[in-house]
Design a protein around this motif. Structure first.
Motif, PDB file in Angstrom:
ATOM      1  N   THR A  37       0.819  -1.219   0.000  1.00  0.00           N
ATOM      2  CA  THR A  37       0.000   0.000   0.000  1.00  0.00           C
ATOM      3  C   THR A  37       0.851   1.267   0.000  1.00  0.00           C
ATOM      4  O   THR A  37       0.360   2.325  -0.370  1.00  0.00           O
ATOM      5  N   GLY A  38       2.116   1.152   0.393  1.00  0.00           N
ATOM      6  CA  GLY A  38       2.985   2.332   0.462  1.00  0.00           C
ATOM      7  C   GLY A  38       3.122   3.046  -0.875  1.00  0.00           C
ATOM      8  O   GLY A  38       3.287   4.267  -0.926  1.00  0.00           O
ATOM      9  N   THR A  39       3.060   2.297  -1.956  1.00  0.00           N
ATOM     10  CA  THR A  39       3.269   2.885  -3.286  1.00  0.00           C
ATOM     11  C   THR A  39       1.956   3.064  -4.059  1.00  0.00           C
ATOM     12  O   THR A  39       1.988   3.289  -5.269  1.00  0.00           O
ATOM     13  N   LEU A  40       0.844   2.983  -3.350  1.00  0.00           N
ATOM     14  CA  LEU A  40      -0.471   3.105  -4.020  1.00  0.00           C
ATOM     15  C   LEU A  40      -0.601   4.324  -4.930  1.00  0.00           C
ATOM     16  O   LEU A  40      -1.099   4.187  -6.053  1.00  0.00           O
ATOM     17  N   PRO A  41      -0.176   5.520  -4.475  1.00  0.00           N
ATOM     18  CA  PRO A  41      -0.386   6.687  -5.346  1.00  0.00           C
ATOM     19  C   PRO A  41       0.311   6.565  -6.696  1.00  0.00           C
ATOM     20  O   PRO A  41      -0.091   7.198  -7.662  1.00  0.00           O
ATOM     21  N   GLU A  42       1.351   5.768  -6.759  1.00  0.00           N
ATOM     22  CA  GLU A  42       2.069   5.597  -8.014  1.00  0.00           C
ATOM     23  C   GLU A  42       1.504   4.428  -8.826  1.00  0.00           C
ATOM     24  O   GLU A  42       1.536   4.443 -10.059  1.00  0.00           O
ATOM     25  N   MET A  43       1.002   3.413  -8.128  1.00  0.00           N
ATOM     26  CA  MET A  43       0.580   2.193  -8.815  1.00  0.00           C
ATOM     27  C   MET A  43      -0.862   2.250  -9.333  1.00  0.00           C
ATOM     28  O   MET A  43      -1.161   1.744 -10.408  1.00  0.00           O
ATOM     29  N   ILE A  44      -1.747   2.849  -8.548  1.00  0.00           N
ATOM     30  CA  ILE A  44      -3.166   2.819  -8.929  1.00  0.00           C
ATOM     31  C   ILE A  44      -3.448   3.557 -10.247  1.00  0.00           C
ATOM     32  O   ILE A  44      -4.200   3.045 -11.088  1.00  0.00           O
ATOM     33  N   PRO A  45      -2.848   4.741 -10.487  1.00  0.00           N
ATOM     34  CA  PRO A  45      -3.105   5.379 -11.791  1.00  0.00           C
ATOM     35  C   PRO A  45      -2.688   4.496 -12.972  1.00  0.00           C
ATOM     36  O   PRO A  45      -3.359   4.467 -13.999  1.00  0.00           O
ATOM     37  N   MET A  46      -1.594   3.741 -12.788  1.00  0.00           N
ATOM     38  CA  MET A  46      -1.141   2.822 -13.851  1.00  0.00           C
ATOM     39  C   MET A  46      -2.181   1.742 -14.091  1.00  0.00           C
ATOM     40  O   MET A  46      -2.581   1.463 -15.215  1.00  0.00           O
ATOM     41  N   SER A  47      -2.584   1.120 -12.985  1.00  0.00           N
ATOM     42  CA  SER A  47      -3.563   0.039 -13.054  1.00  0.00           C
ATOM     43  C   SER A  47      -4.875   0.547 -13.656  1.00  0.00           C
ATOM     44  O   SER A  47      -5.456  -0.090 -14.536  1.00  0.00           O
ATOM     45  N   ASP A  48      -5.323   1.732 -13.206  1.00  0.00           N
ATOM     46  CA  ASP A  48      -6.587   2.300 -13.707  1.00  0.00           C
ATOM     47  C   ASP A  48      -6.541   2.497 -15.216  1.00  0.00           C
ATOM     48  O   ASP A  48      -7.473   2.124 -15.931  1.00  0.00           O
ATOM     49  N   ALA A  49      -5.444   3.098 -15.677  1.00  0.00           N
ATOM     50  CA  ALA A  49      -5.344   3.414 -17.111  1.00  0.00           C
ATOM     51  C   ALA A  49      -5.333   2.139 -17.952  1.00  0.00           C
ATOM     52  O   ALA A  49      -6.039   2.045 -18.964  1.00  0.00           O
ATOM     53  N   ILE A  50      -4.566   1.141 -17.523  1.00  0.00           N
ATOM     54  CA  ILE A  50      -4.474  -0.111 -18.293  1.00  0.00           C
ATOM     55  C   ILE A  50      -5.816  -0.845 -18.282  1.00  0.00           C
ATOM     56  O   ILE A  50      -6.286  -1.333 -19.312  1.00  0.00           O
ATOM     57  N   LEU A  51      -6.442  -0.899 -17.093  1.00  0.00           N
ATOM     58  CA  LEU A  51      -7.742  -1.597 -17.002  1.00  0.00           C
ATOM     59  C   LEU A  51      -8.804  -0.902 -17.845  1.00  0.00           C
ATOM     60  O   LEU A  51      -9.609  -1.560 -18.505  1.00  0.00           O
ATOM     61  N   ARG A  52      -8.795   0.437 -17.816  1.00  0.00           N
ATOM     62  CA  ARG A  52      -9.792   1.179 -18.625  1.00  0.00           C
ATOM     63  C   ARG A  52      -9.596   0.865 -20.106  1.00  0.00           C
ATOM     64  O   ARG A  52     -10.565   0.663 -20.836  1.00  0.00           O
ATOM     65  N   HIS A  53      -8.344   0.804 -20.519  1.00  0.00           N
ATOM     66  CA  HIS A  53      -8.062   0.481 -21.919  1.00  0.00           C
ATOM     67  C   HIS A  53      -8.562  -0.934 -22.238  1.00  0.00           C
ATOM     68  O   HIS A  53      -9.232  -1.155 -23.250  1.00  0.00           O
ATOM     69  N   ALA A  54      -8.240  -1.871 -21.345  1.00  0.00           N
ATOM     70  CA  ALA A  54      -8.601  -3.275 -21.587  1.00  0.00           C
ATOM     71  C   ALA A  54     -10.123  -3.466 -21.606  1.00  0.00           C
ATOM     72  O   ALA A  54     -10.665  -4.090 -22.527  1.00  0.00           O
TER      73      ALA A  54
END
Lengths: 271, 205
Positions: free
Chosen positions: A65-82
């Motif tokens: 969870t420490g790196t959430l602010p960096e990881m979630i935008p990545m995950s969101d963008a890829i999932l939205r594309h998929a």
């Protein structure tokens, strides 16, 4: 103590305040700094763009969870594309915390597109011992994860009836804040020829350049910048773009500190 | 027997896992699956041992009233409380467990991680000085990469090109060297363990 000595021994609270302003102001007032698409992110986008509806992406949440602010935008963008391309998502985690993060994240984005759990996406949960897990998925996903995160037998889930192992998965994305994607490359790619994309924190990016160069990884989405590039590619203005403004200004603040620190060091030494 | 049995087990499984990599057959695949299943079971059991060890360590510090014993108490209470909430109410979306996860654990961890920016800024100001040739090289590459990667510099061609060149050449060469070294070291250590030469994992005599 002369002027340059005072500058050299600047109270660290002044440094912290300048840093707060450098990070805080761009977050409140969107600057909209330009974002250039790098080839590594472009390759990930192009690969996903080239997949046909119904093809499957395995997304592994391999971070804390420490790196959430960096990881979630990545995950969101890829999932939205998929999801926008009607691709199917199989989620899992190689970190205990990743289980909670991944489950919520996939369900949230799937909800935006009206996707149904079990049919359009599944979340398998967490398994310890990443080497054994990654190798095990090469034989049978159902053997490593007999049930999904909700406790449903995966053979009963419509999506998982056509996903046996890496042979049925078109892309593996490891969202990670450490070197876990190296294990995916070493075991899933080298052993089972799975196609891998590391989506990692910016500080981990250099670890994966050799793998990109040797084409063992399709491409890479690195840090908030990678997420901002991906958002630009899919045409949305999300949290990564705003965060990237703050990060860019923070970088400039640090460069400024380095310049002033060196100036004070040399001018102070001359006297 | 206490020492020779683990060495025999290690040798047998090491050789089997090594051999199965080169034997592409159904039988070999089944053997691998069986062993990796067991590896996960053993790892999960080791987590229990880890929790017991953690509790023991903190309990001893609390009983001795060591410096900062209050934080040891908080650690144990948090561990027990999270486990209780998870077992009692489940850990699905909307459960108390997930509330604690989302609104306490995640922000606290992210806050601690974000402090890094302030310490990096302070350290860069005080310690990142061009004292010698090596420091100048490090300083120059840092500035070029930070500026070249940041949005402002990323749009200015020479800076972004220099940053990309540093990442794709010297940095990648160093990484490759490290990977090759780690790979060779891993092979050497693995062979020593499999053949029973390296026995430190067994603990003291």
């Amino acid at each position: 103590m002369d002027f340059w000595d005072k500058i050299r021994h600047l109270d660290r609270r002044v440094i912290f305040i300048l840093m707060v302003l450098g990070v805080g102001i761009p977050l409140v007032t969107r600057i909209g700094l330009p974002i250039r698409i790098t080839p590594d992110v472009r390759r990930v986008y192009d690969f996903i763009e080239g997949l046909n509806p119904g093809e499957i992406i395995l997304v592994s949440y391999d971070h804390d969870t420490g790196t959430l602010p960096e990881m979630i935008p990545m995950s969101d963008a890829i999932l939205r594309h998929a999801f926008s391309k009607d691709l199917k998502i199989v989620g899992m985690a190689l970190r205990a915390e990743g289980s909670g993060i991944g489950r919520q994240n996939i369900r949230r984005i799937a909800g935006e597109f009206g996707k149904e759990e079990g049919i359009d996406f599944v979340f398998l949960g967490y398994r310890p011992e990443l080497t054994a897990t990654i190798l095990g998925l090469g034989s049978s996903i159902g053997r490593v994860f007999p049930k999904d995160d909700r406790g449903f037998l995966i053979e009963k889930l419509p999506l998982m009836q056509k996903v046996l192992n890496y042979g049925d998965i078109d892309l593996v994305i490891s969202i990670s804040d450490d070197d876990t994607p190296v294990y995916w490359i070493n075991y899933a790619n080298a052993r089972f020829q799975a196609k891998i994309v590391p989506a990692v924190t910016a500080v981990m990016a250099t670890t994966f350049f050799p793998f990109l160069n040797s084409h063992q990884a399709i491409g890479m989405v690195a840090g908030l910048k990678g997420a901002a590039e991906y958002e630009k590619l899919i045409g949305i203005s999300g949290s990564a773009g705003r965060g990237m403004d703050a990060q860019s200004i923070a970088h400039l603040v640090v460069i400024g500190f380095i310049a002033v620190g060196n100036l004070a060091y040399f001018l102070g030494r001359k006297k | 027997m206490r020492r020779s049995f683990p060495i025999i087990v290690c040798f047998a499984f090491g050789i089997v896992m090594l051999a199965q990599f080169f034997i592409p057959s159904g039988f070999s695949s089944n053997v691998r699956s069986e062993i990796t299943d067991w590896a996960q079971i053993i790892y999960a059991s080791a987590l229990i041992v880890g929790i017991v060890g953690l509790m023991k360590y903190h309990a001893i510090r609390i009983s001795r009233r060591s410096d900062g014993w209050f934080y040891n108490l908080i650690t144990i209470l948090s561990l027990v409380f999270m486990a209780f909430i998870g077992f009692a109410f489940g850990r699905m979306d909307g459960s108390p467990f997930m509330w604690l996860f989302n609104y306490m654990m995640a922000p606290m961890q992210a806050s601690v991680f974000s402090l890094l920016a302030f310490f990096v800024a302070s350290a860069a100001y005080r310690g990142f000085q061009a004292r010698n040739a090596e420091a100048v090289l490090l300083l120059a590459s840092t500035v070029f990469i930070m500026f070249g990667i940041a949005s402002v510099g990323n749009s200015i061609r020479p800076f972004s090109d220099i940053a990309v060149w540093i990442l794709n050449n010297p940095s990648m060469a160093a990484r490759r060297g490290i990977f090759i070294g780690v790979g060779l070291g891993t092979i050497a250590v693995s062979l020593r363990v499999i053949l029973g030469v390296e026995r430190t994992y067994l603990g003291k005599e």
